[in-house]
Each structure stands twice: as structure tokens, then as C-alpha cells.
Design an enzyme around this catalytic site. Structure first.
Site, PDB file in Angstrom:
ATOM      1  N   HIS A   1       0.828  -1.220   0.000  1.00 18.65           N
ATOM      2  CA  HIS A   1       0.000   0.000   0.000  1.00 18.65           C
ATOM      3  C   HIS A   1       0.858   1.264   0.000  1.00 18.65           C
ATOM      4  O   HIS A   1       0.492   2.281   0.598  1.00 18.65           O
ATOM      5  CB  HIS A   1      -0.951   0.025   1.196  1.00 18.65           C
TER       6      HIS A   1
ATOM      7  N   ASN B   1     -10.413  -2.756   2.416  1.00 20.04           N
ATOM      8  CA  ASN B   1     -10.089  -2.769   0.990  1.00 20.04           C
ATOM      9  C   ASN B   1     -11.352  -2.518   0.176  1.00 20.04           C
ATOM     10  O   ASN B   1     -12.460  -2.501   0.721  1.00 20.04           O
ATOM     11  CB  ASN B   1      -9.508  -4.130   0.591  1.00 20.04           C
TER      12      ASN B   1
HETATM   13 FE1  HDD Z   1      -2.614  -4.782   5.575  1.00 19.83          FE
HETATM   14  C1  HDD Z   1      -1.129  -1.774   5.166  1.00 19.83           C
HETATM   15  C2  HDD Z   1      -5.559  -3.515   4.281  1.00 19.83           C
HETATM   16  C3  HDD Z   1      -4.015  -7.913   5.679  1.00 19.83           C
HETATM   17  C4  HDD Z   1       0.105  -5.922   7.212  1.00 19.83           C
HETATM   18  N1  HDD Z   1      -3.217  -3.001   4.853  1.00 19.83           N
HETATM   19  C5  HDD Z   1      -2.461  -1.867   4.778  1.00 19.83           C
HETATM   20  C6  HDD Z   1      -3.236  -0.798   4.253  1.00 19.83           C
HETATM   21  C7  HDD Z   1      -4.489  -1.299   3.991  1.00 19.83           C
HETATM   22  C8  HDD Z   1      -4.469  -2.682   4.381  1.00 19.83           C
HETATM   23  C9  HDD Z   1      -5.666  -0.552   3.412  1.00 19.83           C
HETATM   24  C10 HDD Z   1      -2.747   0.614   4.008  1.00 19.83           C
HETATM   25  C11 HDD Z   1      -2.934   1.483   5.210  1.00 19.83           C
HETATM   26  C12 HDD Z   1      -2.546   2.904   4.898  1.00 19.83           C
HETATM   27  O1  HDD Z   1      -3.212   3.522   4.054  1.00 19.83           O
HETATM   28  O2  HDD Z   1      -1.585   3.381   5.483  1.00 19.83           O
HETATM   29  N2  HDD Z   1      -4.398  -5.568   5.005  1.00 19.83           N
HETATM   30  C13 HDD Z   1      -5.507  -4.874   4.594  1.00 19.83           C
HETATM   31  C14 HDD Z   1      -6.642  -5.751   4.527  1.00 19.83           C
HETATM   32  C15 HDD Z   1      -6.203  -6.995   4.903  1.00 19.83           C
HETATM   33  C16 HDD Z   1      -4.800  -6.871   5.218  1.00 19.83           C
HETATM   34  C17 HDD Z   1      -8.040  -5.338   4.139  1.00 19.83           C
HETATM   35  C18 HDD Z   1      -6.961  -8.281   5.036  1.00 19.83           C
HETATM   36  C19 HDD Z   1      -8.227  -8.354   5.189  1.00 19.83           C
HETATM   37  N3  HDD Z   1      -2.050  -6.590   6.272  1.00 19.83           N
HETATM   38  C20 HDD Z   1      -2.785  -7.748   6.259  1.00 19.83           C
HETATM   39  C21 HDD Z   1      -2.074  -8.779   6.989  1.00 19.83           C
HETATM   40  C22 HDD Z   1      -0.910  -8.221   7.439  1.00 19.83           C
HETATM   41  C23 HDD Z   1      -0.913  -6.840   6.973  1.00 19.83           C
HETATM   42  C24 HDD Z   1      -2.572 -10.188   7.199  1.00 19.83           C
HETATM   43  C25 HDD Z   1       0.197  -8.802   8.257  1.00 19.83           C
HETATM   44  C26 HDD Z   1       0.104  -9.841   9.015  1.00 19.83           C
HETATM   45  N4  HDD Z   1      -0.789  -4.010   6.032  1.00 19.83           N
HETATM   46  C27 HDD Z   1       0.161  -4.657   6.732  1.00 19.83           C
HETATM   47  C28 HDD Z   1       1.383  -3.802   7.021  1.00 19.83           C
HETATM   48  C29 HDD Z   1       0.947  -2.439   6.406  1.00 19.83           C
HETATM   49  C30 HDD Z   1      -0.407  -2.746   5.798  1.00 19.83           C
HETATM   50  C31 HDD Z   1       2.674  -4.368   6.559  1.00 19.83           C
HETATM   51  C32 HDD Z   1       1.922  -1.748   5.470  1.00 19.83           C
HETATM   52  C33 HDD Z   1       1.945  -0.306   5.905  1.00 19.83           C
HETATM   53  C34 HDD Z   1       1.202  -0.278   7.139  1.00 19.83           C
HETATM   54  O3  HDD Z   1       0.742  -1.524   7.444  1.00 19.83           O
HETATM   55  O4  HDD Z   1       0.981   0.694   7.825  1.00 19.83           O
HETATM   56  O5  HDD Z   1       1.605  -3.707   8.396  1.00 19.83           O
END
Ligand code: HDD
Length: 716
Positions: free
Chosen positions: A95, A168
Site C-alpha cells: 500500500h 479494501n
Molecule cells: Fe494490511 C497496510 C488492508 C491484511 C500488514 N493493509 C495496509 C493498508 C491497507 C491494508 C488498506 C494501508 C494502510 C494505509 O493507508 O496506510 N491488510 C488490509 C486488509 C487486509 C490486510 C483489508 C486483510 C483483510 N495486512 C494484512 C495482513 C498483514 C498486513 C494479514 C500482516 C500480518 N498491512 C500490513 C502492514 C501495512 C499494511 C505491513 C503496510 C503499511 C502499514 O501496514 O501501515 O503492516
């Protein structure tokens, strides 16, 4: 003495953040003002160092003679270069490419029976929000219109603390357990040896992984559908994906699934258009969001929930804890809770959109988690990632992340601490500061957060419930719910993506072991496009489902029904019929749509009546992919000029190919004849304003789907 410096730092505690939702369309003169407002904090201010010293020369380094070496003593140059050298922070792992906006949320009524969360209980209250939309795969500078999932993150600055709904634009996910997330992300990201491709999933490692992981089948199908190429961020649905809990004032828990429904309807680009836009306007989505807010077409969504009583947890033919499953709206309708309006653009991209830190674990009393194993892992990951991305555990002090609720506790120090904590006791219990800050008992109103006391009796195991094992039924349901055109797009998308996969065994595995279990026709058509034998039977027996179709999954059923905020290109050259231009412009504006006059160049054209008509841009400057529809007014000389202009002819052909509404008046009919285009429900001749109606109806329907087979013959 210097005048006091005005600030442009976002402060969610200010009520003017919320503003009003009355659209202001009188923006013509406001354009210049709005261009200037983003530098207002430096107006009338002296240039100074970060330590407040006025600078007399910002052009030259201090040197030993005007041709001599630079001197280390130059603290002004060193400060400037040092700061510059450290300007970048790590981009998000996923993202990374995003865009944001401020606005407010307002509940329709008191939802006390469902939740004790204050922001859902007072219909008079506007809760400030900051929203960030994103793509998943590409880096910060990648294109907006690539085929991908879109993130839909909302931070509610409630009186009871920040609540983040990090969802999402698709209601399911690729995997069921968070421990697989790094594997999934490594597979979809650009390949490690050459960092290709940027912003897309059409490569071997992605298809290798998903063809080996059948639980991804449903979500991959969504990403091969038109949902993955949204027309605009404001024409996307949003989903919380997981099942959550809401806790009411009596402590009763109910399962909920969150839905955002856009006021502007749900619609998408067509694939050729999406690909062209990725080059012609990398910022297409962020520009549209920005401009729609500046022009008063405020993006708006209705927040709703599907409600499942605790006792109904097991009544479905899927597990509500499984994030690869939806609850079809036909089984559990969405109950509207309130609306969100985005009405203010950020002042500074980095300070706000880049530094905003979301976490699904940021909840307030009245909202709680389910045991969805994907959600449970997310609760850990987000705060952890902010620590490296934003440089330490004090990221909650960055203005965009600061709650409007007070946040006193014993946490102290660490990198980038800006709060000056007073008092001596940073521990609890204490007596020297009177025991403050103190715990608040949980309660129906304004109480402390209390986790729902779910009873659990279990063995510690690394296992997945058998109720998570049906990976294909809902994918089949989704495919069956698509219109003919949507199905064709899905077949084309799989064929395109798998066609880019170099290893044939990966292509074959996806077709035979995944697609054949979703739908044999889908599998057969994709197989034919790849030159593979068509599978003749599924590899796993299909499970009987309570629903054969879910019409609310098809975007065709989710349009807004009007043309508010749609963009129409009016193609003109010298000699254009100025009355026809004025009539169409006025009629479009009356419907809330926007017209732009485009000429062969950016210079004004001379109309048939001899007047000078300003143009908004040249046809090359604003290509047809940036518009929803095209109008070509008459005027003999104008039509003759456009008929001999390759850019103009390509403009019309491209709009036709992309199934857009096109109308012509007067002599402009000749252009349609010249291009051998047949009239249809969206290719129309208009004369007076009465005859505009079918044109507007075609724009409201977004695309002329019946034209699609014919449009295939038009060169891309
Ligand atoms: Fe995630 C970012 C949505 C599963 C780990 N995720 C991130 C963002 C969105 C989502 C919209 C961007 C946030 C922003 O605008 O700063 N992610 C989802 C959805 C998931 C999902 C809808 C499943 C239903 N994500 C998911 C899992 C993990 C992560 C299973 C880890 C175990 N996601 C992350 C992250 C991020 C992230 C690596 C990257 C940047 C951040 O968090 O702030 O921690």
C-alpha cells in the site's frame, strides 16, 4: 519583531475540519486562490534556518574566494543539505502508493442497540475522519490505474479515541491466516532479481503462489474482475473484510461486517483505458479525488453493517471467521449506520497522507475483534511496521495521528518524543501525583475499553478449522453473479495475466486446479487463450450453496443513476457552432456534470459567429481516457478541420472503443460516417436540448455494453 507564523498543520480537534456537505460549484474564480492557498504559511515570513536565524543569502555556499573551495563553517548550507539528505522515509511494505483526504462521519441515528461507540450514537455529531486510499503492489511512484486491490483506510477521530477501519475495495482476502502474509506479499511484489513488474500481478511468482494456495481462488477472481480497475476512488465500495464485533450499552455482542457504499455508484475503467491511463496520467485517481473535492463534488459513502447475532454464528454454509468469504447481502442485508463525506484536501502530502499510521487494533469501546486468524495477526503487524517506517514508538504524536481525545499515561521518552510530560510519576499506582492518570471502569457511556469476555475452551494447536476448507463455492457464486460483459472481462484478465507467466506448468496449474473448480467454461476459455487443453472436470467436488447468484455483486446493479460529476469532452475547431457548445455546456452543468472544451491546440478558437471561444486544453493534453463522454458540435468549418485531424479522429474512435457515450450535432454527423461507426444507444445525434436526454441516460449507464463486440474491431 516577526509576525506570528500561521500554521497549516492538520489538527483534527478543530471542528472546521468537518465543514459542510453543501457542494460549492462556483469555483471558476476560486481556481487561482486555491492554487495559492498551499503556500500561505510562508507568506510575509523571512527565510530562516531550522533554528530561527534569518538567512541573507540562499544562493551561494560560503567559499574561500569566489572561485575557491567551500568552507565547512557554512552551517546554513550544511543544515540545508543534511536535512535534504534525510528527507525520505521507508515507504509502506504494501500500500505504498496512496492518496488521502479529510472529511467527517455522521451517524443517521442513535445505534445504541448495536454499539456503545459514541460516534455511532449521536446523529448531531460530525466526527472528523482522514481517509487514505492505496494500491497494494506498486511503490510510491507507481501508476494509479493498474490492476490491483485498493486499500480503503479510515481514521475516525472520535471523542473516545481514534478508531481505524482499515479495509479494501474487495470484501475478501487472498489468505486465511496472517502467518502467510509475508509469503503472499513476497510473491506479488516485483520479482527480487530484476524488480519487475511495477504495480502488477502478471508475473510468475504471483501465479506460482496463488495456484498453489487454493484459498486465494475467490480473491484472485475479484482481482481479475473489473473491481481491480476502478474508474475512480469515489466509485469504489469499501469493506472491513473481517467479521468484527459490536458491543452495545448492555454489554451484548453482535457480529458485524462493514460496508462502504459510494454515492457516485460503483463503476470501473475498461482494461485498455486503464493501461493507457497508467502512462498518460499516472495520477489519474489521486487527481480525480483532489479535483472532485476542490469542485465541490464531495466523495461520499454510506457506512453500513451486516449484523449477525451471536447465536447465528454457525448458521451459514461458510465460517464467518474465514476472511476469504463474504456474507451475501441477499442473506444478510446491509443496515445503514451513517454517511462519510470527504470535503477537504490535505495541505501537505508528506505530513498527512504519508505519515498517517493506521492499525486495525485502534478500536474504541463498542467495537471489538472476532477470532478471524487474519485479523488477529494484523493487530500486531501495523504498529510494528510504523516503528521502522515512522522512526519509533512516538508516531501517535505526529499531528495526523494524534487523537482528539486526551491521551495521558505513563509511557515516556523514546525517539521523536515531542510531548513535554510534566509531573514526577510516570508509573501507576502512584501517590505523589494523586494517583493520576487513573483507570476508568467500563460502562455503557464514556467508559474504559473492556474486551468482550468471550468464553474459550481449547487446546493450543497450529491447525485450521475444517469450516475454512471450501475454497471454491463462493468464487463460483461471484462468477455466476456477473453480467455477460463482466464475465468476458474476467476471462480476458486471466488470459492476459497468465499469458505473461513464463512457466507453462504454472499456467496449467492455475487453469486445471483452480479455475476448473470455479467454472469449467471460465477454465476452458482461458485454456484456449493460452493454448492449453481445456479441463473437463473439477478436481474437487463442488459444495451445495444456499444461493446460486448474488446480484448485488455485479457492478451493473450498483450505478448511481445520474450524471453528477461526470466529465464530458466537447471537441471544437475554428468555425464551431457556438450555440451548440453553449447549449450542451449549460445542460450538462444543470445535471451536475462538467464539460471541458478541447481544441486542436490550447489556443482559443474562432466560432461560426466570429466570437473567440476559450478552450480548456488541447485534445492531446486531455485525452479521451480522461473523460466519460464526448460531444462534437456542428459548424461546417470546425467539422472539416476535425475530419482531417488524426488526433481528433483517434479521440472519437478511442471513446467509441472504450464504450463511452458520444453525441454529435449538425454537420458533426459526418465524422461518425467518416469513421464508419454505427449509431447505438450511446452514439447519438442531438439537435436541441430536448434530444440531450438519451445522451445523458447513456452517460449515466457508464458504458454502452452492447457495443463491446463491435468495439473490439477498433484498433487500440
Ligand atoms: Fe494490511 C497496510 C488492508 C491484511 C500488514 N493493509 C495496509 C493498508 C491497507 C491494508 C488498506 C494501508 C494502510 C494505509 O493507508 O496506510 N491488510 C488490509 C486488509 C487486509 C490486510 C483489508 C486483510 C483483510 N495486512 C494484512 C495482513 C498483514 C498486513 C494479514 C500482516 C500480518 N498491512 C500490513 C502492514 C501495512 C499494511 C505491513 C503496510 C503499511 C502499514 O501496514 O501501515 O503492516
Amino acid at each position: 519583531m516577526a509576525t506570528k507564523k500561521p500554521t497549516n498543520t492538520p489538527d483534527p480537534s478543530k471542528s472546521e475540519l468537518a465543514g459542510t456537505d453543501t457542494p460549492d460549484r462556483s469555483n471558476t474564480n476560486a481556481k487561482l486562490e486555491s492554487l495559492e492557498q498551499f503556500r500561505s504559511d510562508a507568506t510575509q515570513q523571512a527565510l530562516r534556518t531550522n533554528h530561527g536565524v534569518k538567512v541573507s543569502d540562499n544562493q551561494n555556499t560560503l567559499k574561500a574566494g569566489d572561485r575557491g573551495p567551500s568552507l565547512l563553517e557554512d552551517f546554513i548550507m550544511r543544515e540545508k543539505i543534511t536535512h535534504f539528505d534525510h528527507e525520505r522515509i521507508p515507504e509502506r511494505i504494501v500500500h505504498a502508493r496512496g492518496t488521502g483526504a479529510h472529511g467527517y462521519f455522521q451517524a443517521y441515528e442513535d445505534h445504541a442497540a448495536l454499539t456503545k461507540a459514541g460516534f455511532l450514537r449521536d446523529p448531531a455529531k460530525q466526527t472528523p475522519v482522514f481517509v487514505r486510499f492505496s494500491t497494494v503492489q506498486g511503490p510510491r511512484g507507481s501508476g494509479d490505474t493498474v490492476r490491483d486491490v485498493r486499500g480503503f483506510s479510515v481514521k475516525f477521530y472520535t471523542d473516545e479515541g481514534n478508531y481505524d477501519l482499515v479495509g479494501n475495495n474487495m470484501p475478501v482476502f487472498f489468505i486465511q491466516d496472517a502467518i502467510k502474509f509475508p509469503d503472499f506479499v513476497h510473491a506479488v511484489k516485483p520479482e527480487p532479481h530484476n524488480e519487475i513488474p511495477t504495480g502488477g500481478s502478471a508475473h510468475d511468482t504471483f501465479w506460482d503462489f496463488v495456484s498453489l494456495v487454493p484459498e486465494s481462488a475467490h480473491m484472485v477472481l475479484w482481482t481479475m474482475s473489473d473491481r481491480a480497475i476502478p474508474k475512480s476512488l469515489r466509485t469504489m465500495q469499501g469493506f472491513g473484510v473481517h467479521t468484527f464485533r459490536m458491543i452495545n450499552t448492555e454489554g451484548k455482542s453482535t457480529f458485524v461486517k462493514f460496508h462502504w457504499k459510494p454515492k457516485f455508484g460503483v463503476c470501473s475503467l475498461v482494461w485498455d483505458e486503464a493501461q493507457k491511463l497508467a502512462g498518460k496520467d499516472t495520477d489519474f485517481h489521486r487527481r480525480d479525488l483532489w479535483e472532485s473535492i476542490e469542485t465541490g463534488d464531495y466523495p461520499e459513502w454510506e457506512l453500513g453493517v451486516q449484523i449477525v447475532a451471536e447465536e447465528d454464528e454457525h448458521k451459514f454454509d461458510f465460517d464467518i471467521l474465514d476472511p476469504t468469504k463474504i456474507i451475501p447481502e441477499e442473506l444478510v442485508p446491509v443496515t445503514p449506520l451513517g454517511k462519510m463525506v470527504l470535503n477537504r484536501n490535505p495541505d501537505n502530502y508528506f505530513a498527512e497522507t504519508e505519515q498517517v499510521a493506521f492499525c486495525p487494533g485502534h478500536v474504541v469501546p463498542g467495537i471489538d475483534f472476532s477470532n478471524d486468524p487474519l485479523l488477529q495477526g494484523r493487530l500486531f503487524s501495523y504498529t510494528d511496521t510504523q516503528i521502522s517506517r515512522l522512526g519509533g514508538p512516538n508516531f501517535h504524536e505526529i499531528p495526523i495521528n494524534r487523537p482528539i481525545a486526551p491521551n495521558h499515561n505513563g509511557q515516556r521518552d523514546a525517539q521523536h518524543r515531542t510531548t513535554i510530560d510534566k509531573g514526577r510519576a510516570s508509573y501507576e499506582p502512584n501517590s505523589i501525583d494523586g494517583g493520576w492518570p487513573k483507570e476508568t471502569p467500563a460502562g455503557p457511556v464514556d467508559g474504559g475499553f473492556e474486551t468482550y469476555p468471550e468464553r474459550i475452551e481449547a487446546h493450543k494447536v497450529r491447525q485450521r478449522s475444517e469450516s475454512f476448507s471450501d475454497h471454491f463455492s463462493q468464487a463460483t457464486l461471484f462468477f455466476n453473479s456477473m453480467s455477460h460483459a463482466e464475465k468476458e472481462h474476467i476471462i480476458a484478465a486471466y488470459s492476459f495475466e497468465l499469458g505473461k507467466v513464463e512457466r507453462e506448468y504454472i499456467r496449467a496449474r492455475q487453469v486445471n486446479e483452480i479455475l476448473a473448480n470455479i467454472d469449467l467454461e471460465l477454465a476452458g476459455r482461458v485454456a484456449a487463450n493460452l493454448g492449453l487443453p481445456a479441463p473437463t472436470a473439477p478436481t474437487v467436488p463442488s459444495k451445495k450453496q444456499s444461493l446460486a447468484e448474488s446480484p448485488l455483486l455485479s457492478q451493473m446493479n450498483l450505478l448511481s443513476g445520474d450524471i453528477v460529476s461526470r466529465k464530458v469532452a466537447i471537441l471544437v475547431a475554428n468555425g464551431v457552432d457556438d450555440k451548440a457548445v453553449a447549449a450542451m455546456k449549460a445542460a450538462l452543468e444543470a445535471e451536475g456534470a462538467h464539460a471541458k472544451v478541447l481544441g486542436p491546440t490550447s489556443a482559443p478558437v474562432k466560432t461560426a459567429s466570429g466570437a473567440s471561444l476559450p478552450v480548456d486544453a488541447s485534445m492531446e493534453g486531455l485525452p479521451s481516457v480522461a473523460f466519460d463522454a464526448v460531444f462534437i458540435p456542428g459548424g461546417a468549418a470546425s467539422v472539416t478541420a476535425l475530419s482531417g485531424d488524426g488526433v481528433a479522429l483517434h479521440y472519437v474512435l478511442e471513446a467509441y472503443k472504450h464504450l463511452k457515450a458520444i453525441s454529435v450535432s449538425g454537420e458533426a454527423k459526418q465524422i461518425i460516417d467518416l469513421l464508419h461507426l454505427d449509431k447505438d444507444a450511446g452514439l447519438l445525434e442531438v439537435s436541441d436540448s430536448k434530444s440531450f436526454k438519451p445522451f445523458f441516460t447513456a452517460i449515466a449507464q457508464h458504458r454502452v455494453w452492447d457495443r463491446e463486440p463491435k468495439a473490439k474491431a477498433i484498433p487500440a
